[in-house]
Design an enzyme around this catalytic site. Structure first.
Site, PDB file in Angstrom:
ATOM      1  N   GLU A  56      68.293  38.635  54.603  1.00 11.59           N
ATOM      2  CA  GLU A  56      69.011  39.903  54.448  1.00 11.59           C
ATOM      3  C   GLU A  56      70.351  39.838  55.181  1.00 11.59           C
ATOM      4  OE1 GLU A  56      68.323  44.677  55.316  1.00 11.59           O
ATOM      5  OE2 GLU A  56      66.727  43.231  55.742  1.00 11.59           O
ATOM      6  N   HIS A 102      58.088  33.923  74.402  1.00 14.17           N
ATOM      7  CA  HIS A 102      57.015  34.345  73.511  1.00 14.17           C
ATOM      8  C   HIS A 102      57.167  35.788  73.021  1.00 14.17           C
ATOM      9  CE1 HIS A 102      55.277  30.723  75.134  1.00 14.17           C
ATOM     10  NE2 HIS A 102      55.247  31.245  76.341  1.00 14.17           N
TER      11      HIS A 102
END
Length: 555
Positions: A56, A102
């Site tokens: 996008e 993470h």
């Protein structure tokens, strides 16, 4: 070593997708997804479970030596671009030697500078994080530019530029932690490359290597640093203590005009179960009521009473926190100890702490909140009759804790004498309060127990009244001082439920001109509103403002 992932799912942008450009020395795990025009530099590691979708918003740039850890998501809106270090436009720019840890989310338009560290589960959206910044865990950075070299603590919500500009600088211990995490992932990169090379992995499999577990604890975060950008470390410690003790937390706000009358309005109720949730709710209240006073309070749900009231924002900005608040080692008990804090506020359960009563602490808090100065005077029994008071050491303190310490020093220096607390209006150069806090026979009894019958014609008092009164000698002294200063008296009351919102009701001004008549009216109000909070108000009719607010009855 570049590893291609499976084909991207069809989207409205699929037909014009460019091919990712991955440097041959980069490692991309097979369980990661890379879609669209993504430029990946040398020695980059892309861990499993990552999703980098330049479909996008496009293109993306990931600089050399950057490590992108498990579960990281990088995506971009169709509209909006940032200017990279090469002066070209990108949907997402991640500089060199950066670390996205993470579960971090980088949603373009976004810029992450060189040598930056984005902590676990933190989000950067429509924002720029300067070079060398360290963002800790569970933070949100949105619609701002964080200057280079800044430290964003865990749980921080940075959504306006003023917050970003106030962030602290990165300290050496923060860099040590970031380098520790980055070092582990560089070792993982070497391990992944070795695992793909049979010549490298075979000798290792044949060796019998004993594993060990390190008992060294890595300091993950600065414990004394602000864990919220809008709130001081002291406020966070208070929130943590209240939750640990099983208390509820609430917040109230008031504008400058209503602050003088104590007409506080509750913010949205806080149902937080964790410190992070409570801090987020408090920050929302601060953001909604910028330019106003905001105070934090703790509630004992069993006793249905407040155990803490402290102002955490003033109209000129957030109250500067200090490290003077120390959480008690055990639960609060019936002795009702007073604890001072750097905001110039404290909490008490209606009894005494040390040499200063809780009621005196309330008076100190009100005087400081009103911008008044505080002083003390002493006199022996013989000179008390002639009113020949002598000043104690001047008090230049601006917080309740410092004032209490100065009062206790004066009490120690003049034991066996009368000591009184003075409130001074520095602009009008006049006194707004005179309250005796020590008599020769000991400390003045607090007026938190309105049922106690105290004779107003005590031998130690310079003035006698004809009848006994339910009011303490201190309240009688205040009535005498208010009337003697040409001020008006008024009474306000509130039930327990409305006390939390500060919705006091007035009985109107007391028209009495003598001390005896005023005391009679006050006692009648105490009887009429038994079981409610009742407070005495002193009013300056010329300046049309309050000079005294003191609670004389509690439920």
């Amino acid at each position: 070593m570049a590893v291609r992932s499976t084909a991207a799912p069809p989207t409205p942008w699929s037909r014009s997708l460019a091919e990712a450009q991955i440097h041959e020395s980069a490692f991309v795990h097979p369980f990661s997804n890379i879609i669209g025009d993504v430029h990946i530099g040398a020695n980059v590691i892309i861990a499993p479970g990552t999703s980098i979708r330049a479909d996008e918003g496009t293109p993306f740039h990931i600089g050399e030596n950057t490590n992108i850890q498990d579960g990281v998501v990088i995506h971009g809106l169709e509209q909006g671009r940032v200017v990279g270090d090469d002066n070209k436009e990108y949907s997402v720019w991640v500089g060199s030697s950066a670390s996205l840890t993470h579960m971090a989310l980088i949603h373009g338009p976004a810029y992450v500078g060189d040598n930056s560290f984005i902590g676990f589960r933190s989000t950067v959206f429509n924002a720029k994080v300067g070079a060398g910044c360290i963002v800790m865990m569970h933070a949100l950075i949105k619609d701002v530019e964080v200057p280079p070299g800044k430290y964003v603590p865990s749980g921080a919500i940075i959504t306006n530029q003023k917050q970003a500009d106030r962030l602290p600088d990165v300290q050496p211990q923060d860099r040590d932690f970031a380098h520790h995490v980055i070092g582990i992932n560089q070792a993982l990169r070497a391990g992944y490359l070795c695992a793909a090379d049979s010549k490298c992995i075979a000798p290792l499999r044949n060796d019998q290597v004993k594993s060990y577990t390190s008992t060294t604890v890595i300091g993950l975060e600065r414990s004394s640093e602000v864990a919220s950008n809008s709130l001081g470390a002291e406020t966070i410690e208070q929130v943590r203590y209240l939750l640990e003790q099983g208390y509820k937390i609430g917040s109230e706000h008031v504008d400058q005009r209503r602050f003088r009358t104590g007409s506080w309005t509750s913010c949205q109720p806080i149902e937080a179960r964790s410190v992070g949730d409570a801090l987020a709710a408090l920050e929302a209240c601060l953001a909604d009521h910028s330019g106003e006073y905001v105070r934090l309070f703790g509630i004992d749900p069993k006793g249905k009473r407040r155990v803490l009231e402290t102002i955490i924002q003033r109209p000129d900005g957030v109250v500067a926190g200090s490290t003077s608040f120390k959480a008690p080692a055990s639960n609060t008990n019936g002795n009702g100890s007073y604890h001072s804090n750097g905001n110039g506020n404290g909490y008490s359960n209606g009894a005494t702490s040390g040499k200063v009563s809780a009621e005196t602490v309330d008076q100190i808090r009100q005087l400081l909140a009103g911008g008044y100065k505080i002083g003390t005077e002493h006199v022996d029994e013989r000179r008390f009759r002639t009113g020949s008071w002598n000043s104690c050491k001047p008090i230049e303190a601006t917080s309740a804790g410092e004032v209490v310490a100065a009062l206790e020093e004066c009490i120690d220096s003049h034991q066996g004498e009368y000591i009184r607390l003075i409130g001074i209006d520095p602009k009008a150069k006049r006194r707004v309060l005179e309250s005796i806090i020590q008599r020769p026979n000991g400390q003045v009894a607090p007026s938190s127990s309105p049922r106690t019958v105290v004779s107003a014609s005590s031998a130690s008092s310079g003035t006698a009244t004809a009848t006994a009164t339910r009011l303490s000698t201190e309240v009688v002294d205040q009535v005498r001082q208010i009337l003697g200063g040409g001020y008006k008296l008024s009474i306000e009351h509130v039930d327990q439920r409305r006390f939390r919102t500060g919705s006091w009701s007035s009985t109107g001004a007391i028209s009495a001109t003598s001390e005896r008549e005023a005391i009679a009216v006050i006692e009648a109000s105490l009887s009429e509103f038994a079981g409610e909070y009742v407070r005495l108000i002193g009013i300056d009719p010329k300046a049309k403002r309050r000079v005294l607010e003191t609670i004389i009855q509690r439920p």
